[in-house]
Design an enzyme around this catalytic site. Sequence first.
Site, PDB file in Angstrom:
ATOM      1  N   GLU A 125       0.834  -1.204   0.000  1.00  0.00           N
ATOM      2  CA  GLU A 125       0.000   0.000   0.000  1.00  0.00           C
ATOM      3  C   GLU A 125       0.873   1.260   0.000  1.00  0.00           C
ATOM      4  O   GLU A 125       1.847   1.307   0.747  1.00  0.00           O
ATOM      5  CB  GLU A 125      -0.915   0.009   1.236  1.00  0.00           C
ATOM      6  CG  GLU A 125      -2.029   1.019   1.132  1.00  0.00           C
ATOM      7  CD  GLU A 125      -3.050   0.856   2.258  1.00  0.00           C
ATOM      8  OE1 GLU A 125      -4.221   1.229   2.055  1.00  0.00           O
ATOM      9  OE2 GLU A 125      -2.687   0.375   3.338  1.00  0.00           O
ATOM     10  N   GLY A 260       4.335  -0.999  11.630  1.00  0.00           N
ATOM     11  CA  GLY A 260       2.892  -1.056  11.829  1.00  0.00           C
ATOM     12  C   GLY A 260       2.321  -2.411  11.501  1.00  0.00           C
ATOM     13  O   GLY A 260       2.860  -3.455  11.883  1.00  0.00           O
ATOM     14  N   MET A 262      -0.362  -4.451   8.265  1.00  0.00           N
ATOM     15  CA  MET A 262      -0.943  -4.324   6.928  1.00  0.00           C
ATOM     16  C   MET A 262      -1.981  -5.410   6.708  1.00  0.00           C
ATOM     17  O   MET A 262      -1.736  -6.584   6.979  1.00  0.00           O
ATOM     18  CB  MET A 262       0.156  -4.394   5.863  1.00  0.00           C
ATOM     19  CG  MET A 262      -0.351  -4.321   4.436  1.00  0.00           C
ATOM     20  SD  MET A 262      -1.236  -2.781   4.077  1.00  0.00           S
ATOM     21  CE  MET A 262      -2.080  -3.247   2.570  1.00  0.00           C
ATOM     22  N   GLU A 263      -3.124  -4.989   6.137  1.00  0.00           N
ATOM     23  CA  GLU A 263      -4.343  -5.787   6.096  1.00  0.00           C
ATOM     24  C   GLU A 263      -4.446  -6.749   4.920  1.00  0.00           C
ATOM     25  O   GLU A 263      -5.536  -7.014   4.418  1.00  0.00           O
ATOM     26  CB  GLU A 263      -5.558  -4.857   6.046  1.00  0.00           C
ATOM     27  CG  GLU A 263      -5.719  -4.057   4.751  1.00  0.00           C
ATOM     28  CD  GLU A 263      -5.127  -2.674   4.772  1.00  0.00           C
ATOM     29  OE1 GLU A 263      -5.542  -1.837   3.958  1.00  0.00           O
ATOM     30  OE2 GLU A 263      -4.263  -2.412   5.628  1.00  0.00           O
ATOM     31  N   HIS A 294      -8.545  -3.694  13.799  1.00  0.00           N
ATOM     32  CA  HIS A 294      -8.466  -2.748  12.683  1.00  0.00           C
ATOM     33  C   HIS A 294      -8.111  -3.490  11.390  1.00  0.00           C
ATOM     34  O   HIS A 294      -8.795  -3.347  10.369  1.00  0.00           O
ATOM     35  CB  HIS A 294      -7.423  -1.676  12.988  1.00  0.00           C
ATOM     36  CG  HIS A 294      -7.159  -0.725  11.862  1.00  0.00           C
ATOM     37  ND1 HIS A 294      -7.558   0.594  11.897  1.00  0.00           N
ATOM     38  CD2 HIS A 294      -6.532  -0.886  10.670  1.00  0.00           C
ATOM     39  CE1 HIS A 294      -7.201   1.187  10.765  1.00  0.00           C
ATOM     40  NE2 HIS A 294      -6.561   0.308  10.008  1.00  0.00           N
ATOM     41  N   GLU A 295      -7.030  -4.272  11.442  1.00  0.00           N
ATOM     42  CA  GLU A 295      -6.614  -4.978  10.228  1.00  0.00           C
ATOM     43  C   GLU A 295      -7.659  -5.999   9.808  1.00  0.00           C
ATOM     44  O   GLU A 295      -7.896  -6.199   8.605  1.00  0.00           O
ATOM     45  CB  GLU A 295      -5.252  -5.648  10.448  1.00  0.00           C
ATOM     46  CG  GLU A 295      -4.141  -4.723  10.913  1.00  0.00           C
ATOM     47  CD  GLU A 295      -3.954  -3.493  10.038  1.00  0.00           C
ATOM     48  OE1 GLU A 295      -4.249  -3.556   8.827  1.00  0.00           O
ATOM     49  OE2 GLU A 295      -3.524  -2.454  10.567  1.00  0.00           O
ATOM     50  N   HIS A 298     -10.487  -4.580   7.786  1.00  0.00           N
ATOM     51  CA  HIS A 298     -10.130  -4.357   6.383  1.00  0.00           C
ATOM     52  C   HIS A 298     -10.478  -5.551   5.494  1.00  0.00           C
ATOM     53  O   HIS A 298     -10.537  -5.401   4.259  1.00  0.00           O
ATOM     54  CB  HIS A 298      -8.640  -4.080   6.251  1.00  0.00           C
ATOM     55  CG  HIS A 298      -8.247  -2.663   6.514  1.00  0.00           C
ATOM     56  ND1 HIS A 298      -8.774  -1.611   5.821  1.00  0.00           N
ATOM     57  CD2 HIS A 298      -7.345  -2.130   7.388  1.00  0.00           C
ATOM     58  CE1 HIS A 298      -8.221  -0.488   6.248  1.00  0.00           C
ATOM     59  NE2 HIS A 298      -7.363  -0.774   7.195  1.00  0.00           N
TER      60      HIS A 298
END
Length: 811
Positions: A125, A260, A262-263, A294-295, A298
Amino acid sequence: MGIRSLTRTEAEHRAALVTVERYDIDIDLTALPDGPEIRCVSTVTFSCSEPGAETFVDCAAEVRAATLNGSPLTPSGDGRIPLPGLAAHNVLRVESVQADTATGAGVHKATDPADGEVYVWTSFEPDEARFVWACFDQPDLKAPHAFTVTAPAAWTVLSNSGDPRIEEQGAARRWSFPDTPPLSVYNTVVNAGPFHGIRREADGHDLGIYARRSLAEVLERDADEILTLTRQGLAFYAKAFAMPFPQRRYDQVFMPEFGGAMENYGCVTWSDAFLRRAEPTPAERELLAVVLLHEMAHMWFGNIVTMRWWDDLWLNEAFAEFACHWAAEGATRYTDAWAGHLLSGKVRAYLSDQGPVSHPIHQPIHDVAQAASIFDNITYPKGASVLLQLMTYVGEDRFRTGMAAYFARHAWGTTTLQDLIDALAEAGGRDLTGWRKAWLETAGTDRFTLERDGDTVTLLADGSPRPQVLAVGAYARSGDALERTALVRVEVTEARTPVTGLPTTSDLLLVNDDDLTFATTRPDPTARDTLFRAAGLLPTAIARGVAAATVWDMLTAGDATAAEAGHCLTAVLAAETSDAVIEPYLTLVTNIAELWAPPAERPALTEGVAAACRRLAADPGRRQVALRGLARTATGAEDLAWLREQAGDDVDLHWRALVREAELGGDVTAESEALLERDTDPDAWIRALTVRAALPDPAAKAEVWQRLAVDREVPVAAVSAVAAAFWRPGQDAWLAPYAERYLAVVPDLEQGGMIPAMTYTSHLFPPHAVDAVYIDRVRQAAREAAPVVRNTLLERADTVRRMLRARVANA
């Protein structure tokens, strides 16, 4: 020639021309244990609506060979390969090599210092797949992907779809993964290495978690928590969106040197910094929970349904950030997650939304380079808060109904803002046209206060407010506490809104009680002192958080002094009953002392926080967090000696105490070397470097700056900690040269992709040894920077400008 960024116009033209049928990606990782290269063959099958037309495919890796329908192609040198004379049905084949797997974008090779084992991850991303293989790198050209990966025999390979076919090939193995569902290329992934893995069945899903072998013990320690949260999240979202996650396998991979999380569909990649080497604190556990959720969100917002173009990034990020707190509160033990969001995220969003890079949540995006600059506090915490307000505005049941309709209608396709608004408007029975324009297409933050006239209470907006529903709470003294005596919800449509039903004898009226909307508030002049004195007496974590956020916003806007804000938030910290928000309060009050207070007031404010930490340490449930807070605020040898005595065998706490002792000028070299010898953490060298970073010593500063900012030896997840130790208050004489060196590296800050660019730009920015003239020079330098660097520079410069003003004004 530089790598070009895809424009919206180009993306729209290409999407009208091309329909991608499938990707077949053959990846060779066998050179990575001893070298830097990842080799790929990308075969793209696609149709063209206008035979004879031309377009281009994205490929910023080194192209070794490329053919379209058997005819050779020549790259243009700008990250693209022209595709002339398209047929109705086309097969593109591109052989590529990416050798920059140390500092480049899209793919990264990491070597574990503990055992020399190599791990590799990809992360794409917003448009970084093109740095690894050839693809149409835009979100609306979704297609199934079939990955075939050849890797060293000792490695495990993980990708979006599980259950690969594995073939032995001598010293290597070949992993052939089933087709994914239709995905945007940025949601695909390959992670590989000699992992330690754990798999469990839960509610019909096959759940896996993986980490490097040297962190096996930590992964085993946290496995129950991670897998329980995963099960709870999948169940919550399946019900909330009326659509279970459609794939049986769901993997989460904790990778070294990743930033972090990533989804990627079905295979989320995390920084393995989330596997805390020391026992996690309540706030760290809650952070892991909300990031996991959160992920996971997604999978629906981003994977199953994808934004058509990057102007609707908030459809992914704001919804995932909203949903993770909604799910945490509704399905897990983290029932104060919204209070954590307020104190850790929303206060940042208030500041950003009142600064130079404020922008509408939904705005036109010219190209992907601009899109990379809006992965920010407006898109994430403000966007999440606005969605909480939307759910409040239409009602949770209707909100759920609208979400279910949205996913049923658009699964595996792409959407725009209007598609979502239509679904929610239909379900909610409300015209959301005005709401959309005010909240999503207009930048800035509403501000509310109360006007009292006898028994009449009126909510006043500063200007024309957005349509919204918020609450006003009435509180009365009850012994040493404040007790809520009434809570009134009002729908705001005008600048003046009567509030009825509040007791006339209230000691405090709290605007935006329950934190239902995104708006700053101010106490009326008669209640200002009460708010500052009594914030800690409020009965709930969210009410205390609303009061604290008001005080913090007053500090950043110049309406309160650092001493006022520091004393208020320290009192709230001492009274707080929610374990998970103790750390956010400690961060805020310590930041006030270090960054906002005049130098003359800093020692007293720091001592106040240190004293609060010593008192909190008497509570076994708060002990770990309190001792960490004291490690940041210890005022001298007595505090440090007591801290070491309390630390016992806690290696993490000993490192923290050493950083503080180094900052205070202590001789820590021998102790640091001894601690490094006995610390089993494979990344303990970063802790030792952090100690050196804090020293008021020119040689130490020079060494750390070289390794951190120039050589980039520090993993991106650890940059903030090392940089925070480097930029210490009271060390201006040693730090002044590095303010100049920061300006010198600005042109290189975009190196490595979006996450490193944001991280280095923000955390290397000097908060000390600068003045207003320096801030002006930063603004000038920002003009020539890449968009993601420019926006981060301007936002950070505005924050430091406010700090400088507070230091002078308060003095």
